[in-house]
Design a protein around this motif. Structure first.
Motif, PDB file in Angstrom:
ATOM      1  N   UNK A 146     -18.301   7.927 -90.081  1.00 61.10           N
ATOM      2  CA  UNK A 146     -19.740   7.676 -90.171  1.00 61.10           C
ATOM      3  C   UNK A 146     -20.340   7.360 -88.802  1.00 61.10           C
ATOM      4  N   UNK A 147     -19.634   6.596 -87.993  1.00 65.78           N
ATOM      5  CA  UNK A 147     -20.154   6.291 -86.656  1.00 65.78           C
ATOM      6  C   UNK A 147     -20.433   7.583 -85.890  1.00 65.78           C
ATOM      7  N   UNK A 148     -19.467   8.465 -85.918  1.00 65.98           N
ATOM      8  CA  UNK A 148     -19.601   9.710 -85.150  1.00 65.98           C
ATOM      9  C   UNK A 148     -20.727  10.569 -85.709  1.00 65.98           C
ATOM     10  N   UNK A 150     -23.264   9.760 -87.786  1.00 65.38           N
ATOM     11  CA  UNK A 150     -24.603   9.161 -87.750  1.00 65.38           C
ATOM     12  C   UNK A 150     -25.191   9.192 -86.343  1.00 65.38           C
ATOM     13  N   UNK A 151     -24.358   8.997 -85.343  1.00 60.09           N
ATOM     14  CA  UNK A 151     -24.867   9.056 -83.969  1.00 60.09           C
ATOM     15  C   UNK A 151     -25.131  10.486 -83.523  1.00 60.09           C
ATOM     16  N   UNK A 327     -32.179   8.114 -77.919  1.00 63.55           N
ATOM     17  CA  UNK A 327     -32.530   7.222 -79.026  1.00 63.55           C
ATOM     18  C   UNK A 327     -32.992   8.018 -80.246  1.00 63.55           C
ATOM     19  N   UNK A 332     -32.887   6.881 -84.591  1.00 59.89           N
ATOM     20  CA  UNK A 332     -31.627   6.733 -83.853  1.00 59.89           C
ATOM     21  C   UNK A 332     -30.374   6.842 -84.709  1.00 59.89           C
ATOM     22  N   UNK A 333     -30.533   6.904 -86.009  1.00 60.08           N
ATOM     23  CA  UNK A 333     -29.371   7.067 -86.883  1.00 60.08           C
ATOM     24  C   UNK A 333     -29.821   7.852 -88.105  1.00 60.08           C
ATOM     25  N   UNK A 335     -28.513   7.650 -91.472  1.00 59.11           N
ATOM     26  CA  UNK A 335     -28.338   7.132 -92.823  1.00 59.11           C
ATOM     27  C   UNK A 335     -27.302   7.879 -93.636  1.00 59.11           C
ATOM     28  N   UNK A 336     -26.366   8.527 -92.971  1.00 58.30           N
ATOM     29  CA  UNK A 336     -25.301   9.206 -93.715  1.00 58.30           C
ATOM     30  C   UNK A 336     -24.335   8.162 -94.282  1.00 58.30           C
TER      31      UNK A 336
END
Lengths: 446, 446
Positions: A146-148, A150-151, A327, A332-333, A335-336
């Motif tokens: 998710x980090x990867x 979403x960013x 950004x 900036x993200x 929501x996945x």
């Protein structure tokens, strides 16, 4: 900004040191390991499970999203191994019990992953990843995946709007200083997938082969006794094809000095402040008067997709984009989320599962997706179906990991080309910058 | 969310593997090295120089900013060494010439850095870092220092508003999945500086000693045949003091089941959806009826400082904050810049320098700062002066690096305590969440 060296495309899977920390195993929420411990203890950790990575909706107002981070996610899965030092840490801090620590020590993901390839467009409920394995082996990947996604998808989605607004003019990524130092590397990569021409970030070039460029900052001019001294030095070092930064003091004077120093073959000038449209017209006229008709004008200064679109009629040859790119241009993200959608029961039969939480309900079952196109090849719907249903369009889901082995490697340029193709399929209204609904509806089981 | 283990504070300078990539040297914009090359060629690279890291203004509407990333920046300076492989890369890709490559191969910063210590409050024009050395050795640090400060200060500034709004109730950082995987580690650390009680991020605990906690997600409930099975498993594995997630299906039923399974000593329940204030009241009443009077209620679900403030009168015992924390609650970056403010001339005399660009003018000269306080100890002004001017308040600038040696190490808890003290000095209006001007004015040379 001129010395954009085109780096030979890296071969698939050939990124250098893609995971700077060596292991991705602790880029993980504490609760993944406490759940794991309880599931190993009661036996449910071995249940065959299907997790799905998707977004319930696009960031508000966005017409489409861009899948990015896929190759980084594959790197992260391969590097998801617990070193002895990490296991000792988890054990000695009593984050997990001995049984769990032993299990983690020999962890490697042995399941299957399918999903949207990098650069593809996505919409609401698109199943971007479908991860299958035991609950235990699949749940622990949640945080880092998710980090990867979403960013990287947030950056690529913003970048795509910018490059579409810029048309044929190149966009240059230069936002490293406005985001976390490692996020900067990933942002440069994601922007390139979505059509940026180059980045300022050197590590993105070393690690991923993204072309880089750059010449000088205001400090270089201020370092010298005169602006002319600075320009002479830069041209001697980098050649007349360089880009001179002309707004440290007086722009008109700097342009005059620059052409005197470099000659009419001066590569470009960069304007980093003020009314960029007005200044571009003035500088263009001045350059033409000075015979520097091929000298390009690069503008930078808090640009975003709206500013780029607003400069469409100005004589600008390239856009440097920083803060607003890294950004996500206000988003900036993405929501996945990563949700369990099916798991085995005691008899081994797969059971669809879904939570019922208010506003956060999920849809059970293993899914796939295709994009429906009309006769002209224009997208008309995102169609998410339970796996095995017939497709009446372009299939979107490909194999990425098979029995623990990565099978979905591709080059960054392949992802970049996919994005250009997939974006070209969208109804042209998707290019409009105004907030709106997703440009095509998603049909999905409910 | 209950198993927050308090980790012994790491000793100053004892972070484990603080720089995951080993070297920070390529987390750098291309133009730093082209400027360097030209300045080494013309001799100005040796000029004594002073760079200042500051913000022209706070993010719009913010009443104060929080300094964070200082210790990470010291790590980054120490790790700013070019490995043989990096030098070969720069040389073979012709990013720099041989002279510059040789210079980089032996690079280590040998200058001085002073600045605001971590956790301190800052305002417009506060000189957060003053970096002195030759132009060549100081200019190359620009990108990585700005990346760290712009990110970490954005997170800490948002976190401080949240913890102030939460009062005595703990805030729990759980946003790792919504930001880049390495940014997540830094965000957990910055949030802790600004008063968060703990994080979900395991690497933040391993690397920096930030306390972590976590119990289970909806997938754990869905994995089991019944919610009761899941609760039994969790309580057996983690003890009755655990936190049960109660909104997978029906909250009232889950609370009843949870207390049946764990007994009235159940540690906490977590609610992750719906109208949190209303639900907290209902669940509190139900828990009290069931005799679970000490069972705490933790709420999570897109919380930010406004939502936290809105729940002040609800029977809530802790706030889990994710997305809005790691994205800076609408201000994901701080707009901090790194500008040359003085440099030597040919005679070796230091000359203040400043650019005149529209809206981006800088102020020359080496600066320091103090905070003026009234008789009650409340801050009344941020006073930025040319270095050497008398102070009539609390001095804000401390030595961080002296002749290349880091002298400003301190523990994370020291930074955290400094933040609490500095925030307590602010006029109480600073706690208001509405957008406004900086809560105290900055006096600075112009």
């Amino acid at each position: 900004m001129d010395t954009v060296a085109i780096v030979p495309a890296m071969l698939p899977g050939m990124s250098r040191d893609p995971v700077p920390s060596g292991s991705t195993a602790l880029l993980t929420d504490h609760y993944e390991l406490t759940m794991l411990q309880a599931a190993l203890a009661d036996g449910t950790g071995d249940r065959a499970s299907v997790f799905e990575l998707f977004g319930r909706r696009l960031p508000s107002g966005r017409r489409y999203g861009v899948v990015a981070g896929v190759q980084r996610a594959l790197d992260a899965i391969e590097a998801f191994r617990f070193t002895d030092e990490q296991v000792d840490f988890l054990r000695s801090e009593q984050i997990v019990d001995d049984r769990t620590a032993d299990w983690l020590a020999s962890y490697r993901f042995g399941g299957d992953v399918r999903g949207y390839p990098e650069g593809e467009i996505y919409f609401e409920h698109s199943p971007l990843l479908v991860v299958e394995g035991t609950f235990a082996e699949a749940v622990v990947l949640e945080t880092v995946l998710l980090s990867i996604y979403n960013h990287d998808a947030a950056i690529a989605s913003a970048a795509s709007r910018m490059t579409w607004a810029a048309g044929e003019r190149p966009c240059i990524e230069m936002g490293s200083r406005r985001t976390h130092e490692e996020a900067a590397v990933a942002a440069a990569r994601a922007a390139y997938v979505a059509g940026f021409a180059s980045t300022s970030n050197l590590e993105a070039r070393r690690r991923y082969g993204v072309p880089t460029g750059g010449t000088s900052a205001h400090s270089f001019t201020l370092l010298h006794d005169t602006e002319r001294d600075a320009f002479v030095s830069q041209v001697e070092s980098l050649g007349a094809g360089t880009t001179l930064l002309v707004d440290t003091y007086d722009i008109a004077e700097a342009v005059r000095t620059g052409v005197e120093v470099a000659g009419p073959g001066l590569g470009a000038v960069r304007i980093d402040s003020g009314d960029l449209a007005d200044l571009a017209h003035r500088v263009r006229a001045q350059l033409d008067d000075l015979g520097a008709k091929d000298t390009r004008i690069i503008v930078t200064s808090d640009l975003d997709e709206w500013a780029i679109a607003g400069l469409a009629s100005a004589p600008v040859d390239g856009y440097g984009v920083g803060t607003r790119l890294v950004t996500g241009s206000g988003k900036p993200t993405c929501g996945l989320v990563y949700k369990l959608v099916a798991r085995a029961d005691d008899a081994g039969t797969m059971v669809p599962v879904a939570k019922k939480s208010a506003d956060k309900a999920s849809v059970g079952g293993r899914k796939t997706a295709h994009r429906r196109l009309d006769a002209s090849g224009s997208a008309t719907a995102e169609v998410v179906t339970l796996d095995g249903s017939p497709s009446d369009g372009r299939d979107l889901v490909v194999p990425l990991v098979s029995a623990g082995e990565v099978v979905g490697r591709e080059s960054l340029d392949a992802s970049r080309e996919r994005h250009a193709r997939a974006r070209a399929e969208l109804p042209i209204i998707a290019r409009q910058l105004q907030p709106g609904d997703p440009v095509i509806p998603t049909e999905h089981p409910s």
